[in-house]
Enzyme design. Structure first.
Site, mmCIF file in Angstrom:
data_model
loop_
_atom_site.group_PDB
_atom_site.id
_atom_site.type_symbol
_atom_site.label_atom_id
_atom_site.label_comp_id
_atom_site.label_asym_id
_atom_site.label_seq_id
_atom_site.Cartn_x
_atom_site.Cartn_y
_atom_site.Cartn_z
ATOM 1 N N HIS A 184 -41.879 -5.200 -21.580
ATOM 2 C CA HIS A 184 -40.318 -4.906 -21.710
ATOM 3 C C HIS A 184 -39.854 -4.561 -20.291
ATOM 4 C CE1 HIS A 184 -37.095 -1.769 -22.525
ATOM 5 N NE2 HIS A 184 -37.303 -2.243 -23.659
ATOM 6 N N ASP A 244 -48.118 1.348 -20.860
ATOM 7 C CA ASP A 244 -46.943 1.599 -21.312
ATOM 8 C C ASP A 244 -47.164 1.628 -22.863
ATOM 9 O OD1 ASP A 244 -44.668 1.519 -22.826
ATOM 10 O OD2 ASP A 244 -43.854 -0.333 -21.920
ATOM 11 N N GLN A 263 -44.895 1.348 -27.665
ATOM 12 C CA GLN A 263 -44.974 0.789 -28.842
ATOM 13 C C GLN A 263 -46.447 1.084 -29.837
ATOM 14 O OE1 GLN A 263 -42.734 -0.387 -30.650
ATOM 15 N NE2 GLN A 263 -41.153 -0.914 -29.150
ATOM 16 N N LYS A 305 -39.566 6.908 -30.385
ATOM 17 C CA LYS A 305 -40.184 5.980 -31.224
ATOM 18 C C LYS A 305 -41.347 6.539 -32.092
ATOM 19 C CE LYS A 305 -39.407 2.314 -27.781
ATOM 20 N NZ LYS A 305 -38.451 1.482 -28.184
ATOM 21 N N CYS A 327 -35.232 -6.785 -24.718
ATOM 22 C CA CYS A 327 -35.324 -6.324 -23.504
ATOM 23 C C CYS A 327 -36.744 -6.909 -22.764
ATOM 24 C CB CYS A 327 -35.394 -4.808 -23.337
ATOM 25 S SG CYS A 327 -33.955 -4.186 -23.633
HETATM 26 N N1 7TS Z 1 -41.755 -0.100 -23.242
HETATM 27 C C1 7TS Z 1 -41.807 -0.912 -24.383
HETATM 28 C C2 7TS Z 1 -42.987 -1.738 -24.772
HETATM 29 C C3 7TS Z 1 -40.724 -0.864 -25.160
HETATM 30 O O1 7TS Z 1 -41.017 -1.311 -26.426
HETATM 31 C C4 7TS Z 1 -39.753 -0.006 -24.796
HETATM 32 C C5 7TS Z 1 -38.398 0.239 -25.825
HETATM 33 C C6 7TS Z 1 -39.654 0.792 -23.744
HETATM 34 C C7 7TS Z 1 -40.501 0.704 -22.769
HETATM 35 C C8 7TS Z 1 -38.379 1.570 -23.341
HETATM 36 O O2 7TS Z 1 -38.477 2.617 -24.216
HETATM 37 P P1 7TS Z 1 -37.321 3.757 -23.858
HETATM 38 O O3 7TS Z 1 -37.350 4.741 -24.737
HETATM 39 O O4 7TS Z 1 -37.378 4.312 -22.556
HETATM 40 O O5 7TS Z 1 -36.023 2.814 -23.972
HETATM 41 N N2 7TS Z 1 -38.391 -0.976 -26.831
HETATM 42 C C9 7TS Z 1 -37.246 -0.976 -27.409
HETATM 43 C C10 7TS Z 1 -37.099 -2.283 -28.293
HETATM 44 O O6 7TS Z 1 -37.989 -2.833 -28.758
HETATM 45 N N3 7TS Z 1 -36.020 -2.326 -28.844
HETATM 46 O O7 7TS Z 1 -35.171 -1.204 -28.451
HETATM 47 C C11 7TS Z 1 -36.034 -0.567 -27.396
#
Ligand code: 7TS
Length: 423
Positions: free
Chosen positions: A140, A217, A220, A243, A381
């Site tokens: 990401h 990370d 997910q 999430k 992203c």
């Molecule tokens: N890393 C991964 C693997 C992600 O899927 C996401 C967000 C992030 C980091 C960032 O997470 P945040 O909570 O800091 O924004 N992924 C997604 C997505 O797949 N669709 O919207 C956000």
């Protein structure tokens, strides 16, 4: 990827099924009762954010209506109550990922902030000109850009492990990227664009053989897989509350004590100090050294409640159920002409990305919305992943513990409708 037949043969499944009742689970999520454009909401955008169970919503309501107060400051009752609940949430996170110490759990805003914290604190201290950082080709942007920023500042080099056409990491190429200048490996546990589960245990072992620390990370992975940071032995693990059926604006950075101790603070301000004079400031102990300013107290408490909820349901049950659902969805979507699944790794969770020949993903998403179905369309992203598969965007259905086979069937019907309209 495992087929549903493989999953049926898992011994634990009949028992798990008898305790996992998806229709009962759905009752815990008030948002799922609504209709969108007159159709029952089918929420398949869980990789972007998950819905919240009543328990979490109630915990937020209780905080603001009964004991809203700042933490670690007042001696008054409300502040003590808020501090206790906030610190209790930290202990729940510690147990959830099986960290050795509670002070290894740092509350941050999100996965994004957790990774930026490590890049700006650990990275700025230890990464020098000519040093190298390894990431994968399926990260990401949150696990690319902070490292690029650091590399730019330090004159360091970002190395990228390639992936095959299924969306699996090429471990032999990963091995070749190491050299004496490698300072850090930072990879996803699960890819948000492809659903691939990366072989993190092997990735960590290979890095440790060269004394290279690893950040995982986990944005997910935590909603789908049981994570044990001691067993993984990673140096850092990052994830987001939203999430994981918790609120937005709260996330976790796990770090091994020894590393966190030696890292400078990321931000300066209240709570992260033990004493301040104009001549010198002494920083607070872990984890407070990394929690400058008033934290997202309600968010942390809500996340703690989301963990309680998952404990009740049993993440093992969730994993078995979701694997079966993803296999079913893969089978159903595979029969649709013109549809190509992007990301067919043997080990997958949660995510089904696809493109339809002749129809732009955004148009597909719009037709699906008219049917009450929420999916995400775009580059997720993860633009380098789109480039790797030579597509501008994909449509992505992502499942959570409350999704059903009937919803997968509704998705398939709506995709057929989109194909009739556009192709
Ligand atoms: N890393 C991964 C693997 C992600 O899927 C996401 C967000 C992030 C980091 C960032 O997470 P945040 O909570 O800091 O924004 N992924 C997604 C997505 O797949 N669709 O919207 C956000």
């Amino acid at each position: 990827m495992k087929t549903s037949r493989d999953v049926v043969s898992v011994d634990a499944r009949p028992a798990a099924r008898s305790v996992f009742n998806v229709y009962k689970i759905r009752e815990d999520f008030p948002i799922l009762r609504q209709k969108i454009h007159g159709k029952p909401l089918v929420y398949l955008d869980n990789a972007a954010t998950t819905q919240k169970p009543e328990k979490v919503i109630e915990a937020l309501h209780r905080f603001y209506s009964q004991y809203n107060s700042n933490v670690h400051r007042g001696v008054h009752s409300l502040s003590e109550q808020a501090t206790e609940a906030y610190e209790d949430a930290r202990s729940k996170v510690q147990r959830f990922i099986h960290a050795c110490h509670v002070h290894e759990i740092v509350f941050v805003r999100s996965t994004t902030e957790a990774i930026n914290l490590v890049a700006q604190s650990y990275g700025r201290k230890y990464v020098k000109s000519g040093d190298e950082i390894i990431i994968s080709a399926m990260e990401h942007h949150s696990n690319i850009v902070p490292w690029q920023m650091l590399c730019e500042e330090k004159g360091a080099v970002l190395r990228v492990v390639p992936i095959n056409d299924q969306g699996e990491l090429l471990l032999e190429e990963y091995e070749k990227l190491f050299n004496p200048r490698t300072r850090l490996v930072s990879v996803a546990h699960v890819s948000n664009a492809l659903g691939t589960v990366l072989p993190v245990r092997t990735i960590i072992d290979m890095a440790h053989r060269r004394n290279v620390p690893v950040l995982i990370d986990g944005a997910q992975s935590v909603p789908h897989l049981k994570v044990d940071v001691q067993q993984l032995d990673c140096e850092f693990y990052a994830f987001s509350g939203h999430k994981l059926f918790g609120p937005t604006g709260v996330g976790i950075l796990y770090g091994k004590s020894a590393l966190l101790e030696n890292m400078p603070p990321y931000q300066g301000g209240g709570d992260m100090i033990s004493s301040v004079t104009f001549e010198k400031t002494i920083y607070n102990v872990l984890p407070f050294k990394f929690e400058a300013g008033t934290p997202n107290i309600a968010g942390a408490i809500g996340l703690g409640m989301a963990i309680d909820y998952l404990d009740e349901v049993g993440l093992g049950n969730v994993a078995v159920y979701e694997q079966e659902l993803l296999c079913y969805a893969t089978e159903v979507l595979s029969t649709i002409p013109r549809l190509r699944i992007i990301g067919t790794a043997r080990e997958k969770v949660g995510v089904l990305s696809f493109v339809i020949e002749g129809a732009h993903p955004h148009d597909v998403g719009t037709v699906l919305d008219q049917e009450g179905i929420a999916i995400r369309t775009g580059h997720h992203c993860a633009q380098p992943v789109m480039d790797r598969f030579a597509v501008p965007a994909t449509a992505r259905a992502s499942v959570a513990l409350y999704n059903t086979r009937e919803e997968v069937d509704a998705l398939a019907r709506a995709i057929h409708k989109a194909i009739e309209l556009f192709c």
